[in-house]
Design an enzyme around this catalytic site. Structure first.
Site, PDB file in Angstrom:
ATOM      1  N   GLY A   1      27.536   5.844 -39.010  1.00 20.40           N
ATOM      2  CA  GLY A   1      28.239   4.880 -39.855  1.00 20.40           C
ATOM      3  C   GLY A   1      28.228   5.346 -41.293  1.00 20.40           C
TER       4      GLY A   1
ATOM      5  N   GLN B   1      31.949 -24.479 -52.314  1.00 18.04           N
ATOM      6  CA  GLN B   1      31.172 -25.492 -53.034  1.00 18.04           C
ATOM      7  C   GLN B   1      32.091 -26.480 -53.758  1.00 18.04           C
ATOM      8  OE1 GLN B   1      28.120 -25.184 -52.291  1.00 18.04           O
ATOM      9  NE2 GLN B   1      27.351 -26.954 -53.407  1.00 18.04           N
ATOM     10  N   ILE B   2      33.127 -25.972 -54.395  1.00 18.66           N
ATOM     11  CA  ILE B   2      34.045 -26.842 -55.141  1.00 18.66           C
ATOM     12  C   ILE B   2      34.783 -27.780 -54.187  1.00 18.66           C
ATOM     13  CG2 ILE B   2      36.200 -26.818 -56.505  1.00 18.66           C
ATOM     14  CD1 ILE B   2      35.024 -24.300 -57.941  1.00 18.66           C
TER      15      ILE B   2
ATOM     16  N   GLY C   1      32.556 -30.792 -48.671  1.00 13.32           N
ATOM     17  CA  GLY C   1      32.641 -30.804 -47.198  1.00 13.32           C
ATOM     18  C   GLY C   1      33.939 -30.177 -46.714  1.00 13.32           C
TER      19      GLY C   1
ATOM     20  N   GLU D   1      34.978   0.865 -45.340  1.00  8.64           N
ATOM     21  CA  GLU D   1      35.291   1.913 -46.335  1.00  8.64           C
ATOM     22  C   GLU D   1      34.075   2.163 -47.243  1.00  8.64           C
ATOM     23  OE1 GLU D   1      39.216   2.293 -47.828  1.00  8.64           O
ATOM     24  OE2 GLU D   1      40.099   1.352 -46.063  1.00  8.64           O
TER      25      GLU D   1
ATOM     26  N   SER E   1      28.405  -1.758 -49.685  1.00 10.54           N
ATOM     27  CA  SER E   1      28.035  -1.878 -51.099  1.00 10.54           C
ATOM     28  C   SER E   1      26.908  -0.905 -51.448  1.00 10.54           C
ATOM     29  CB  SER E   1      27.594  -3.317 -51.414  1.00 10.54           C
ATOM     30  OG  SER E   1      28.723  -4.147 -51.461  1.00 10.54           O
TER      31      SER E   1
HETATM   32  C1  LIG Z   1      36.368  -4.757 -39.087  1.00  5.00           C
HETATM   33  C2  LIG Z   1      35.980  -3.324 -39.316  1.00  5.00           C
HETATM   34  C3  LIG Z   1      36.987  -2.366 -39.451  1.00  5.00           C
HETATM   35  C4  LIG Z   1      36.641  -1.015 -39.582  1.00  5.00           C
HETATM   36  N1  LIG Z   1      37.641  -0.061 -39.606  1.00  5.00           N
HETATM   37  C5  LIG Z   1      37.288   1.251 -39.560  1.00  5.00           C
HETATM   38  C6  LIG Z   1      38.302   2.261 -39.405  1.00  5.00           C
HETATM   39  O1  LIG Z   1      39.507   1.980 -39.336  1.00  5.00           O
HETATM   40  N2  LIG Z   1      37.905   3.560 -39.308  1.00  5.00           N
HETATM   41  C7  LIG Z   1      36.580   3.925 -39.364  1.00  5.00           C
HETATM   42  O2  LIG Z   1      36.303   5.129 -39.264  1.00  5.00           O
HETATM   43  N3  LIG Z   1      35.604   2.987 -39.520  1.00  5.00           N
HETATM   44  C8  LIG Z   1      35.924   1.678 -39.610  1.00  5.00           C
HETATM   45  N4  LIG Z   1      34.949   0.712 -39.739  1.00  5.00           N
HETATM   46  C9  LIG Z   1      33.549   1.128 -39.818  1.00  5.00           C
HETATM   47  C10 LIG Z   1      32.933   0.881 -41.188  1.00  5.00           C
HETATM   48  O3  LIG Z   1      33.432   1.773 -42.133  1.00  5.00           O
HETATM   49  C11 LIG Z   1      31.403   0.962 -41.003  1.00  5.00           C
HETATM   50  O4  LIG Z   1      31.018  -0.198 -40.274  1.00  5.00           O
HETATM   51  C12 LIG Z   1      30.669   1.058 -42.314  1.00  5.00           C
HETATM   52  O5  LIG Z   1      30.918   2.277 -42.957  1.00  5.00           O
HETATM   53  C13 LIG Z   1      29.146   0.895 -42.143  1.00  5.00           C
HETATM   54  O6  LIG Z   1      28.656   1.675 -41.105  1.00  5.00           O
HETATM   55  P1  LIG Z   1      27.747   1.003 -39.980  1.00  5.00           P
HETATM   56  O7  LIG Z   1      28.446  -0.209 -39.492  1.00  5.00           O
HETATM   57  O8  LIG Z   1      27.400   2.032 -38.972  1.00  5.00           O
HETATM   58  O9  LIG Z   1      26.450   0.518 -40.727  1.00  5.00           O
HETATM   59  P2  LIG Z   1      25.137   1.396 -41.015  1.00  5.00           P
HETATM   60  O10 LIG Z   1      25.515   2.696 -41.615  1.00  5.00           O
HETATM   61  O11 LIG Z   1      24.299   1.397 -39.787  1.00  5.00           O
HETATM   62  O12 LIG Z   1      24.443   0.519 -42.135  1.00  5.00           O
HETATM   63  C14 LIG Z   1      23.611  -0.595 -41.868  1.00  5.00           C
HETATM   64  C15 LIG Z   1      22.991  -1.051 -43.178  1.00  5.00           C
HETATM   65  O13 LIG Z   1      22.194   0.013 -43.725  1.00  5.00           O
HETATM   66  C16 LIG Z   1      22.627   0.302 -45.057  1.00  5.00           C
HETATM   67  N5  LIG Z   1      22.424   1.724 -45.348  1.00  5.00           N
HETATM   68  C17 LIG Z   1      22.827   2.792 -44.598  1.00  5.00           C
HETATM   69  N6  LIG Z   1      22.461   3.923 -45.202  1.00  5.00           N
HETATM   70  C18 LIG Z   1      21.830   3.577 -46.364  1.00  5.00           C
HETATM   71  C19 LIG Z   1      21.253   4.305 -47.443  1.00  5.00           C
HETATM   72  N7  LIG Z   1      21.270   5.642 -47.480  1.00  5.00           N
HETATM   73  N8  LIG Z   1      20.694   3.605 -48.455  1.00  5.00           N
HETATM   74  C20 LIG Z   1      20.687   2.260 -48.456  1.00  5.00           C
HETATM   75  N9  LIG Z   1      21.245   1.509 -47.472  1.00  5.00           N
HETATM   76  C21 LIG Z   1      21.812   2.174 -46.443  1.00  5.00           C
HETATM   77  C22 LIG Z   1      24.092  -0.115 -45.087  1.00  5.00           C
HETATM   78  O14 LIG Z   1      24.548  -0.343 -46.399  1.00  5.00           O
HETATM   79  C23 LIG Z   1      24.040  -1.378 -44.259  1.00  5.00           C
HETATM   80  O15 LIG Z   1      23.588  -2.429 -45.055  1.00  5.00           O
HETATM   81  C24 LIG Z   1      35.282  -0.641 -39.638  1.00  5.00           C
HETATM   82  C25 LIG Z   1      34.271  -1.626 -39.540  1.00  5.00           C
HETATM   83  C26 LIG Z   1      34.614  -2.937 -39.363  1.00  5.00           C
HETATM   84  C27 LIG Z   1      33.490  -3.959 -39.214  1.00  5.00           C
END
Ligand SMILES: Cc1cc2nc3c(=O)[nH]c(=O)nc-3n(C[C@H](O)[C@H](O)[C@H](O)COP(=O)(O)OP(=O)(O)OC[C@H]3O[C@@H](n4cnc5c(N)ncnc54)[C@H](O)[C@@H]3O)c2cc1C
Length: 381
Positions: A130, A335-336, A339, A362, A365
């Site tokens: 991810g 909130q505004i 209910g 993408e 945060s």
């Molecule tokens: C509705 C939806 C549409 C999407 N569309 C696409 C798409 O079209 N194409 C595509 O390729 N992907 C897509 N994604 C995937 C999306 O980009 C990933 O879900 C996202 O990048 C996060 O990866 P992950 O879900 O594996 O979370 P993880 O990488 O497992 O992260 C889990 C948590 O750990 C945190 N974390 C991870 N590494 C670190 C670090 N080094 N330091 C601090 N915190 C960290 C993250 O911020 C998060 O809070 C989509 C996801 C959703 C939910």
């Protein structure tokens, strides 16, 4: 090249009216059906929305980043799922091709992408990959004039409708992003299959699904850029995509603020409209201030990008700030409304759920924070 100012103003006005008159009345129905009506998709095609970012030579509108962001802000004023219908064609699904495609690849695919005749998706994320997106495990092994592609991509937006995927796969032995290449993979190649759409928290009407590649023979001619360029291309695509997403966040925030102003003017408690209570005004002031700040950051970054500046840090900052900002604005809106904010009829709880995604896809945060810090340290301030 920028459109003539009058032409761009006319486009913006058309999009504004399309959102207000055609899309907003359908928000609840799209949520209930988890689908965008086909006639609306056809109207989007007629407006040129599928080709906003694609140059005129290839049949698009060829908007600058600044223009695209202003259109994206307007589109943010309704449920974000509508934008997703063409969002991958305008952004992550097409931009690898725009950035790194050969003239032949562009001529073959871009005109159909620009008019919405085909849908494109961007396939980077995997079940075990991810945020650490350079660690892709999907493999593409060279075999004469094809690559044999195997692996699974996860949460791929518009996968159920896509006819073309930009797929990042490992071609080299190098660790991390350096061993990754990008490929244009048509849906109809034998061995490509799509999973069931996932059930999601919000943005109903925009679908994500797994895409599986089982020993798919992808012609060498479908590689984007050189071997090993794939991760760099993906990061450039996301640089751009993040700015577009930040603009959408601004639009949703502006919509929510307008809804809050209307409601607070009508709803009376303690003998006067709640808008006259200063604690309500404080929430409105905080939301307005943050939305204005995000708008300024997005548009200034877009202007810098159009001027050729490296905006990796600024785009990450815009996405980070705007996506967190719209979360706070949506929370205050609930909130505004009191209910009523929690009750489905008013649409506020729907937007509250919808905007949660902007802090995740993408690049989360946390990933934006890492990029901002890395670039700031590199630049010395
Ligand atoms: C509705 C939806 C549409 C999407 N569309 C696409 C798409 O079209 N194409 C595509 O390729 N992907 C897509 N994604 C995937 C999306 O980009 C990933 O879900 C996202 O990048 C996060 O990866 P992950 O879900 O594996 O979370 P993880 O990488 O497992 O992260 C889990 C948590 O750990 C945190 N974390 C991870 N590494 C670190 C670090 N080094 N330091 C601090 N915190 C960290 C993250 O911020 C998060 O809070 C989509 C996801 C959703 C939910």
């Amino acid at each position: 090249m920028a459109l003539e100012p009058e032409l761009f103003d006319a486009l913006l006005d058309t999009v504004r009216r399309f959102v207000a008159e055609r899309l907003r009345p359908l928000e609840a129905a799209v949520e209930a059906a988890d689908a965008i009506p086909e006639h609306i998709v056809e109207e989007m095609k007629a407006l040129g929305l599928f080709g906003l970012s694609i140059d005129e030579e290839h049949g698009g509108l060829g908007l600058t980043m600044g223009e695209e962001c202003r259109v994206a802000i307007e589109l943010g004023r309704t449920t974000p799922a509508f934008r997703s219908a063409f969002g991958t064609n305008v952004g992550i699904g097409s931009q690898g091709l725009v950035i790194a495609g050969t003239p032949e690849q562009k001529a073959h695919w871009l005109p159909r992408i620009a008019r919405g005749a085909i849908i494109t998706s961007f396939a980077l994320t995997e079940p075990d990959v991810g945020s650490d997106s350079g660690a892709v495990q999907t493999r593409a092994v060279r075999d004469g004039d094809v690559y044999r592609l195997s692996g699974t991509k996860r949460y791929i937006t518009n996968a159920d409708k896509a006819q073309l995927f930009t797929v990042m796969a490992r071609t080299g032995a190098e660790a991390g992003g350096r061993g990754v290449s990008a490929f244009l993979v048509p849906r109809d190649l034998p061995g490509v299959s799509i999973g069931e759409p996932e059930k999601k928290m919000g943005q109903k009407g925009a679908r994500v699904a797994d895409v599986r590649f089982d020993d798919v023979a992808v012609p060498v001619a479908n590689r984007l850029g050189a071997e090993g360029d794939g991760f760099r291309i993906a990061m450039q695509v996301l640089d751009r995509g993040r700015l577009h997403i930040a603009a959408v966040c601004v639009g949703v925030a502006e919509r929510l603020i307008a809804d809050c102003v209307a409601y607070a003017g009508e709803r009376k408690q303690f003998g006067k409209p709640i808008a006259e209570h200063q604690l309500i005004q404080a929430m409105l002031a905080d939301s307005k201030t943050e939305a204005l700040a995000a708008r300024a950051l997005v548009l200034e970054t877009a202007t810098a990008k159009d001027a050729g500046a490296n905006t990796t840090m600024e785009a990450a900052a815009a996405k980070y700030f705007a996506s967190e900002m719209v979360g706070r604005v949506a929370d205050r809106a609930v909130q505004i409304f009191g209910g009523a904010g929690y009750i489905a009829d008013y649409g506020i709880e729907r937007l509250y759920r919808d905007v949660r995604l902007f802090r995740i896809y993408e690049g989360t945060s946390q990933i934006q924070q890492l990029i901002i810090a890395r670039e700031t340290l590199k630049r010395g301030g």
